[in-house]
Design an enzyme around this catalytic site. Structure first.
Site, PDB file in Angstrom:
ATOM      1  N   GLY A  29       0.750  -1.165   0.050  1.00  0.00           N
ATOM      2  CA  GLY A  29      -0.101   0.010   0.083  1.00  0.00           C
ATOM      3  C   GLY A  29       0.781   1.422   0.104  1.00  0.00           C
ATOM      4  N   ALA A  30       2.116   1.003  -0.722  1.00  0.00           N
ATOM      5  CA  ALA A  30       3.000   2.191  -0.473  1.00  0.00           C
ATOM      6  C   ALA A  30       2.605   3.460  -1.164  1.00  0.00           C
ATOM      7  CB  ALA A  30       4.463   1.782  -1.103  1.00  0.00           C
ATOM      8  N   HIS A  42     -13.346  12.260   9.121  1.00  0.00           N
ATOM      9  CA  HIS A  42     -12.438  12.004   8.037  1.00  0.00           C
ATOM     10  C   HIS A  42     -12.597  12.706   6.544  1.00  0.00           C
ATOM     11  CE1 HIS A  42     -11.048   9.525  11.152  1.00  0.00           C
ATOM     12  NE2 HIS A  42      -9.674   9.249  10.675  1.00  0.00           N
ATOM     13  N   GLY A  50      -0.516   4.855  -1.465  1.00  0.00           N
ATOM     14  CA  GLY A  50      -1.725   5.594  -0.494  1.00  0.00           C
ATOM     15  C   GLY A  50      -1.213   6.552   0.367  1.00  0.00           C
ATOM     16  N   THR A  59      -3.218  -0.431   8.645  1.00  0.00           N
ATOM     17  CA  THR A  59      -4.690  -0.365   8.004  1.00  0.00           C
ATOM     18  C   THR A  59      -5.974  -0.421   8.862  1.00  0.00           C
ATOM     19  OG1 THR A  59      -3.827  -1.711   6.100  1.00  0.00           O
ATOM     20  CG2 THR A  59      -6.014  -1.733   6.525  1.00  0.00           C
ATOM     21  N   SER A  60      -6.967   0.409   8.714  1.00  0.00           N
ATOM     22  CA  SER A  60      -7.949   0.680   9.577  1.00  0.00           C
ATOM     23  C   SER A  60      -9.013  -0.555   9.364  1.00  0.00           C
ATOM     24  CB  SER A  60      -8.825   1.998   9.091  1.00  0.00           C
ATOM     25  OG  SER A  60      -9.727   2.288  10.082  1.00  0.00           O
ATOM     26  N   LYS A  99     -12.138   8.265   2.595  1.00  0.00           N
ATOM     27  CA  LYS A  99     -11.776   7.329   3.463  1.00  0.00           C
ATOM     28  C   LYS A  99     -13.130   6.172   3.223  1.00  0.00           C
ATOM     29  CE  LYS A  99     -11.094   6.074   8.474  1.00  0.00           C
ATOM     30  NZ  LYS A  99      -9.967   5.149   8.011  1.00  0.00           N
ATOM     31  N   GLY A 122     -10.819   3.045  12.504  1.00  0.00           N
ATOM     32  CA  GLY A 122     -10.162   2.398  13.524  1.00  0.00           C
ATOM     33  C   GLY A 122      -9.703   2.956  14.687  1.00  0.00           C
ATOM     34  N   THR A 123      -9.788   4.361  14.730  1.00  0.00           N
ATOM     35  CA  THR A 123      -9.366   5.044  16.076  1.00  0.00           C
ATOM     36  C   THR A 123     -10.602   5.168  16.901  1.00  0.00           C
ATOM     37  OG1 THR A 123      -7.832   6.530  14.942  1.00  0.00           O
ATOM     38  CG2 THR A 123      -8.647   7.122  16.877  1.00  0.00           C
TER      39      THR A 123
END
Length: 248
Positions: free
Chosen positions: A9-10, A131, A12, A76-77, A135, A141-142
């Site tokens: 996922g570099a 967000h 992103g 990752t979320s 997204k 995820g937070t």
């Protein structure tokens, strides 16, 4: 000795920040740069796999790294406690380590810890998170991590008071805590935890205004920790000492 990192996922937003941190960090180098659809055999030879993809791709990456005996940093979320429980036995059996980080921001981690610390003293707790409109997942995820820690901190008191949650406008319940997700342009990441009791309320707000500057210090701390880890650890608060001890 240099740690060879495979970053999935570099390209992103978060992956780009992580890649930049690695390029300036002594003892680490990017050995492989992958996308969500890359062949998993490109992970071979890595000392650490970093997953910065999407919830739909993340499980396969975690399993592929674990099968190869490679440690993981999962950025990752979408990894709830229940979801992590599904992959924990394989990681333990492999003798590897996986660090799941819902948010690399020090301020966000501290805000979540403060919310968990305060939660036993307030009967009503709700979370509003915002967000950018790009997204994919919600709740964030937070927010999920915050709600789970709030619920754990309230083990003696029981679930929060959340009336009328059968109505869709009341948000999604996560560990009994109503979470309201906003997806809109003009925002990077913002979370507000509102705790209410008789005659008063307490709001704990964290606002990310520049993601690279906010996340880089946490990423630098997480990389060596994830490389040397055995077992599963969730949250940056377990990597650093915040000086407070929520009841979780």
């Amino acid at each position: 000795m240099t740690t060879r990192v495979a970053l999935v996922g570099a390209s992103g937003k978060l992956g780009t920040i992580i890649g930049d941190v690695i390029s300036h960090l002594d003892g680490f180098e990017l050995g492989a740069v992958l996308g969500s659809n890359s062949a998993m055999d490109e992970l071979d030879g890595a000392d650490l796999v970093i997953d910065a993809t999407t919830p739909a791709s993340s499980v396969e990456i975690v399993r592929a790294a674990t099968d190869r005996g490679i440690n993981l940093l999962v950025a990752t979320s979408g990894w709830s406690a229940d979801r992590i429980a599904q992959v924990r036995p394989a990681i333990d059996d492999a003798g590897t380590g996986a660090l799941f980080v819902p948010n690399f921001s020090m301020g966000s981690v501290l805000g979540t810890a403060l919310a968990a610390l305060a939660a036993p003293f307030f009967g009503s707790v709700e979370i509003i998170e915002a967000h950018q409109h790009t997204k994919i997942d919600s709740p964030s995820g937070t927010a999920v991590r915050t709600a789970e820690l709030i619920a754990a901190a309230r083990a003696e008191q029981g679930p929060v008071d959340a009336p009328h949650v059968d109505q869709r406008a009341r948000g999604q319940q996560v560990a009994s805590v109503p979470v309201h997700s906003l997806r809109r342009p003009g925002v990077i990441a913002k979370q507000e935890v509102i705790l209410s009791g008789p005659g008063e309320s307490l709001s704990i707000v964290h606002d990310t205004v520049q993601s690279a500057a906010a996340y880089a210090p946490g990423i630098r701390l997480a990389l060596p920790y994830a490389r040397d880890l055995r077992g599963v650890v969730v949250g940056l608060e377990n990597v650093i000492d915040l000086g407070i001890r929520p009841r979780a």
